[in-house]
Design a protein around this motif. Structure first.
Motif, PDB file in Angstrom:
ATOM      1  N   THR A 177       0.857  -1.183   0.000  1.00 12.54           N
ATOM      2  CA  THR A 177       0.000   0.000   0.000  1.00 12.54           C
ATOM      3  C   THR A 177       0.895   1.235   0.000  1.00 12.54           C
ATOM      4  O   THR A 177       1.825   1.329   0.803  1.00 12.54           O
ATOM      5  N   VAL A 178       0.602   2.153  -0.898  1.00 11.63           N
ATOM      6  CA  VAL A 178       1.382   3.389  -1.009  1.00 11.63           C
ATOM      7  C   VAL A 178       0.432   4.562  -0.975  1.00 11.63           C
ATOM      8  O   VAL A 178      -0.576   4.576  -1.684  1.00 11.63           O
ATOM      9  N   GLU A 179       0.754   5.566  -0.163  1.00  9.44           N
ATOM     10  CA  GLU A 179      -0.035   6.791  -0.109  1.00  9.44           C
ATOM     11  C   GLU A 179       0.905   7.968  -0.320  1.00  9.44           C
ATOM     12  O   GLU A 179       1.913   8.107   0.376  1.00  9.44           O
ATOM     13  N   SER A 180       0.589   8.805  -1.309  1.00  5.83           N
ATOM     14  CA  SER A 180       1.482   9.907  -1.633  1.00  5.83           C
ATOM     15  C   SER A 180       0.708  11.047  -2.264  1.00  5.83           C
ATOM     16  O   SER A 180       0.140  10.897  -3.346  1.00  5.83           O
ATOM     17  N   GLN A 181       0.621  12.177  -1.551  1.00  6.78           N
ATOM     18  CA  GLN A 181       0.082  13.421  -2.086  1.00  6.78           C
ATOM     19  C   GLN A 181      -1.282  13.244  -2.752  1.00  6.78           C
ATOM     20  O   GLN A 181      -1.491  13.602  -3.902  1.00  6.78           O
ATOM     21  N   GLY A 182      -2.214  12.672  -2.018  1.00  7.64           N
ATOM     22  CA  GLY A 182      -3.567  12.515  -2.529  1.00  7.64           C
ATOM     23  C   GLY A 182      -3.803  11.263  -3.330  1.00  7.64           C
ATOM     24  O   GLY A 182      -4.923  11.020  -3.789  1.00  7.64           O
ATOM     25  N   LEU A 183      -2.771  10.461  -3.527  1.00 11.51           N
ATOM     26  CA  LEU A 183      -2.896   9.196  -4.251  1.00 11.51           C
ATOM     27  C   LEU A 183      -2.797   8.035  -3.269  1.00 11.51           C
ATOM     28  O   LEU A 183      -1.917   8.020  -2.417  1.00 11.51           O
ATOM     29  N   LEU A 184      -3.682   7.075  -3.410  1.00 13.94           N
ATOM     30  CA  LEU A 184      -3.622   5.855  -2.609  1.00 13.94           C
ATOM     31  C   LEU A 184      -3.576   4.679  -3.569  1.00 13.94           C
ATOM     32  O   LEU A 184      -4.482   4.493  -4.388  1.00 13.94           O
TER      33      LEU A 184
END
Length: 959
Positions: A785-792
């Motif tokens: 799972t990756v979460e980055s600047q409004g992206l999941l």
């Protein structure tokens, strides 16, 4: 029973080893009939089994290497999974040897399902206080025959696993007529799943291919010349697939500690007698020049040998052994001399070079045999003496036939007497040389001033070779000499039409040696022209050679593109190899030029150029560093990764992942695969489109018969939500007796996001790339799972990926992978729109245009007639297409004949009843099929025809 026998085999095989090592070997396959309790402070009875008193160390459960080599340029991806079976945190270590010429392009750690990507950033300027310290640890950036070690140590929470993902790139160099690809297989323990796969594509055809025995330090290629056990080779004229997959028993038979060695592939390609092989793609070109069947050019060589006290013992013995062999390989027309240096300088033949006659060779061997070791290291004196002897000989024979002059300089240390300042030694050598000879340096052991030797070689058109302490110096010395022992051309200059090519890499070379290769890359200008004018000039021993021709780069590019798209999946994914090769070579040359420059201002400018290119291509170089991103749940920050290939010591990279809260029980064993919501609105398979109209309670389906390599616009809402989705098609033969000439599938999907920040997600059946603030490459066989600047991004191993944008838009991509595909099957992707709330009413694309559209269906003649807004035109259309339909569909003012069909979606788990539209969805979609083609996967521009149509729609709404 089989498990028990295997356990007994390992126990016998490992008799005398530490018991925890045996435990590690067997636990990979769950061979133990009992568990090992955690050593958490409780006193253990003396009679308790000794295995229960040992600390459980994290161990490797999986080690895989997947490599793609396209026209000598290699992409290598390494994945290492480490499991901590203890309840407490333990240190997990990932260590890998990689070629010193390679650039790391990605590094990621996954702990459980949490992803820690890395970001490439430019190094800051060094401050004066650190300069001296850094100089001590710096070594050669351009040394040959050397391996760097990448090492990461991290605290791994109990009952969890970590996956280390490393990717690096390199250009394979041709030596002695072969390219050699080397991958280190040294997990340092037996591994339950160990797998190496190399896919090779050479457009000109593979002439020779071999897999060498595993190579360990000190053994060279001794022993059996057969490939390692469990090696499989599949080869065609232009491609090859090599797989090395040893079982745990086979690994143990090679090395019980898991240090298997270097897996080596050697190959060569077919060549035509011409200006060489020129390949072009996407605005870049690469030129491979390796002429064959040329007469050797005589050489003038001076061997400058360190015989100081530090060479005592094995070093001087192996050096003498190598020189005895090398002298025997000199040709009759070659001239040579020998200089020994320590505290004193000894010259075999004063003030001259002599022909390599049998008597002279015999006398030279006697001189070498009597050479003794003593005193200090007068490096400057030895080089100056050898250079003067050589330049005097050149001056006296200026009218003789063309020859090539070389100094081969061998040492194991640093200057200790005479001139000891490195800069002055380099300046003195340049002053006496004046471009008359090339100097090749060979450093033996670890106490060498490699930075000095590198500068001496680079500034005098030579190369630095390094011989590790544990290696057989005599074998390597002979091998190094063989690479330069047969010069065939000198003064090589390769040019291209200025109106057609620019930003070319080094195109002037002092010498060309038999069995090597010159590689030049550049950018193509004037794309309307189909040819590239190439001119090669060089000198042989008695004449100047000029080769000149026009190369049809456009035609070659089309052929190469076809080869790539029809090859293995990994080759398709790295189709932009020529551009990356150009970046790779350009950075190498900028760093080399920086080293040679004496101007501070110019060095800074070159450094900035190298930094910009390194960051742009995400290369870890001496001017960049990898920063591992910190997660908010981590108690202690992660430190910067600074694996510098110019560091002499093997630096430990110490990111520490502290124990996270386990209130919710996030162990990798208890973690369940996330359920994914799949909508009907999708495109999957061949490709089959399904559009759901929930307000009308109607589902419509259609097919698009595209062409391989077409890139289709699926969703377009760049101006409003900032989201665009493009898909690339791949071709496959149609099934026998099928109604289609060919099949097409989506081989890649690209999701582009421009709001609130720019990012893209590129998915293929084998990997997912996220390029935002960080660049992240994840294999599809991992869960993360990756979460980055409004992206999941949620990746379920070998199943699907969900991309959520600002919590209002969600796309699901399914991975379709075949273990044993039929000829008409290809690994491909399916695309599903799970949540479209954040997409605007102006969304378009083959799927996007229907999100806010209503439809009607009529199955009786009366209701059909009432739907016709222009009955005559509609009737004419039906008659012209000879349509017979079970119903009529009204959408966007058109009435379209449809028939009832069923579609399977979501890997066949769901069956959908739908109204099928024939003829490539004619009149259902706006415009035609060709209107949805885009030039490249990262194209997010709205086409002019659609802009006009949307403007007309807005005006009609206003009225």
């Amino acid at each position: 029973m089989e498990r028990t026998l295997l356990w007994l085999f390992l126990a016998c095989l490992s008799w005398g080893q530490k018991v925890e090592e045996i435990q590690d070997y067997a636990s990979d396959l769950d061979l133990f009939p009992f568990d090992f309790p955690d050593s958490t402070g409780a006193r253990v009875a003396r009679q308790t089994n000794v295995l229960q008193r040992l600390e459980i160390k994290p161990h490797i459960t999986e080690f895989t290497v997947k490599s793609t080599i396209i026209s000598r340029y290699a992409f290598t991806s390494v994945s290492c999974t480490i499991l901590n079976r203890a309840s407490e945190s333990r240190e997990a270590v990932f260590q890998l040897q990689l070629p010193s010429s390679a650039f790391i392009s990605n590094f990621t750690i996954i702990v459980g399902e949490q992803v820690y990507p890395s970001r490439m950033i430019a190094k800051e300027k060094r401050h004066g206080g650190n300069k001296k310290k850094n100089q001590k640890t710096e070594t050669a950036e351009n040394a040959e025959s050397d391996m760097d070690i990448f090492r990461v140590a991290t605290k791994l929470p109990g009952k969890d696993k970590a996956i280390f993902l490393l990717t690096y790139e390199e250009l394979l160099q041709r030596r002695l007529g072969f390219y050699e690809y080397v991958v280190s297989v040294r997990p340092q323990q037996l591994v339950g799943k160990l797998f190496v796969e190399v896919n090779l594509l050479e457009q000109s055809g593979i002439k020779h291919l071999e897999v060498a025995p595993l190579r360990k330090a000190g053994n060279g290629d001794k022993g059996s010349q057969s490939p390692p056990v469990a090696t499989k080779i599949d080869q065609t004229r232009t491609t090859a697939k090599i797989v090395f997959k040893p079982s745990i028993v086979q690994q143990a038979s090679i090395d019980r500690k898991g240090i298997l060695g270097d897996f080596i592939i050697r190959y060569d390609v077919n060549r035509e007698p011409s200006v060489g092989d020129v390949q072009a793609m996407n605005g870049f070109f690469v030129h491979y020049f390796a002429p064959k069947d040329l007469t050797p050019v005589p050489k003038n060589v001076v061997f400058v040998i360190d015989n100081s006290a530090s060479m005592l013992g094995l070093k001087i013995k192996q050096t003498k052994d190598a020189l005895f062999t090398i002298l025997g390989d000199l040709r009759n027309e070659d001239h040579f001399n020998i200089v020994g240096f320590s505290s004193r300088i000894k010259v075999w033949q004063q003030d001259r070079l002599v022909l390599a006659t049998p008597n002279n060779i015999k006398d030279a061997k006697k001189f070498i045999h009597l050479m003794s070791t003593s005193g200090g290291t007068n490096m400057n004196g030895g080089i100056q003496t050898g250079a003067k002897v050589l330049t005097d000989f050149i001056a006296k024979n200026v009218n003789s036939p063309k020859s090539i002059s070389l100094i081969i300089f061998i040492t194991d240390g640093r200057p200790t007497i005479g001139e000891t300042n490195s800069s002055k030694i380099v300046a003195n050598t340049k002053e006496v040389n004046k471009g008359q000879f090339c100097l090749y340096s060979i450093g033996i052991g670890k106490d060498v001033d490699f930075k000095l030797l590198e500068r001496l070689s680079v500034e005098n058109c030579g190369v630095l070779w390094k011989i590790p302490e544990e290696e057989d110096a005599s074998l390597l010395l002979k091998g190094f000499y063989d690479q330069i022992g047969t010069p065939v051309l000198s003064d090589i200059e390769i040019g291209y039409s200025k109106r057609r090519a620019a930003y070319t890499t080094q195109n002037v070379y002092a010498n060309y040696f038999n069995g090597s290769e010159i590689v030049i890359a550049g950018k193509l200008l004037n794309t309307s022209s189909s040819d590239l004018h190439v001119q090669v000039s060089a000198r042989t021993s008695d004449k100047t050679v000029l080769l000149e021709t026009d190369v049809p780069v456009s035609k070659n590019g089309d052929i190469l593109h076809k080869e790539i798209t029809s090859a293995e999946e990994g080759i398709q994914e790295n189709g932009n190899y020529i551009e990356r090769l150009w970046g790779y070579l350009t950075i190498k040359e900028l760093l080399k030029t920086r080293m040679k420059s004496n101007s501070v201002k110019k060095r800074e400018a070159l450094t900035d150029q190298a930094k910009n290119l390194s960051v742009a291509y995400h290369f870890l170089t001496p001017v960049t560093t990898l920063k591992l991103e910190q997660d908010m749940n981590v108690q202690d920050p992660l430190t910067d990764i600074s694996h510098n290939p110019s560091d002499e010591s093997f630096r430990e990279l110490p990111p520490v992942l502290q124990e996270q809260s386990r209130a919710t029980g996030s162990s990798s064993k208890t973690r369940k695969k996330m359920k994914v919501s799949i909508s009907k609105t999708s495109v999957d398979g061949d490709p089959h489109f399904v559009v759901d109209f929930p307000l009308s309670n109607i589902t419509v389906c259609f097919n698009i018969d595209g062409e391989p390599d077409d890139i289709l616009r699926l969703v377009s809402d760049n101006k409003h939500s900032g989201v665009t989705v493009n898909g690339k098609l791949i071709g496959a033969p149609a099934p026998v007796n099928g109604h289609k000439k060919q099949r097409t599938y989506f081989s890649a999907l690209t999701i582009l996001v421009t709001k609130p920040v720019r990012a893209y997600i590129e998915a293929t059946p084998s990997r997912v790339i996220l390029d935002s603030k960080d660049r992240l490459v994840l294999p599809c066989d991992k869960t993360a799972t990756v979460e980055s600047q409004g992206l999941l991004i949620t990746l379920n191993a070998n199943s699907n990926i969900t991309v959520t944008i600002q919590d209002t838009i969600s796309f699901v991509i399914l991975f379709h992978q075949y273990k044993n595909p039929a000829p008409f099957q290809r690994n491909h992707l399916g695309f599903y729109i799970a949540n479209s709330k954040g997409l605007s009413a102006n969304t378009h694309g083959l799927l996007g245009q229907f999100l806010y559209t209503s439809v009607k269906i009529a199955t009786s003649p009366t209701s059909t007639s009432s739907m016709l807004s222009q009955p005559d035109q509609e009737e004419q259309y039906l008659q012209a297409h000879n349509e017979t339909a079970s119903a009529m569909l009204k959408v966007k003012g058109h009435v379209i004949p449809v028939m009832k069909k069923q579609r399977k979606i979501n890997n066949g788990k769901e069956q959908v009843d739908c109204w099928f539209v024939k003829n490539n969805a004619a009149r259902l979609i706006d415009g035609e099929y060709k209107d949805y083609l885009v030039s490249h996967p990262f194209d997010s521009e709205t086409p002019a025809w659609l802009t006009n149509e949307l403007n007309e729609t807005v005006m009609d709404s206003a009225k």
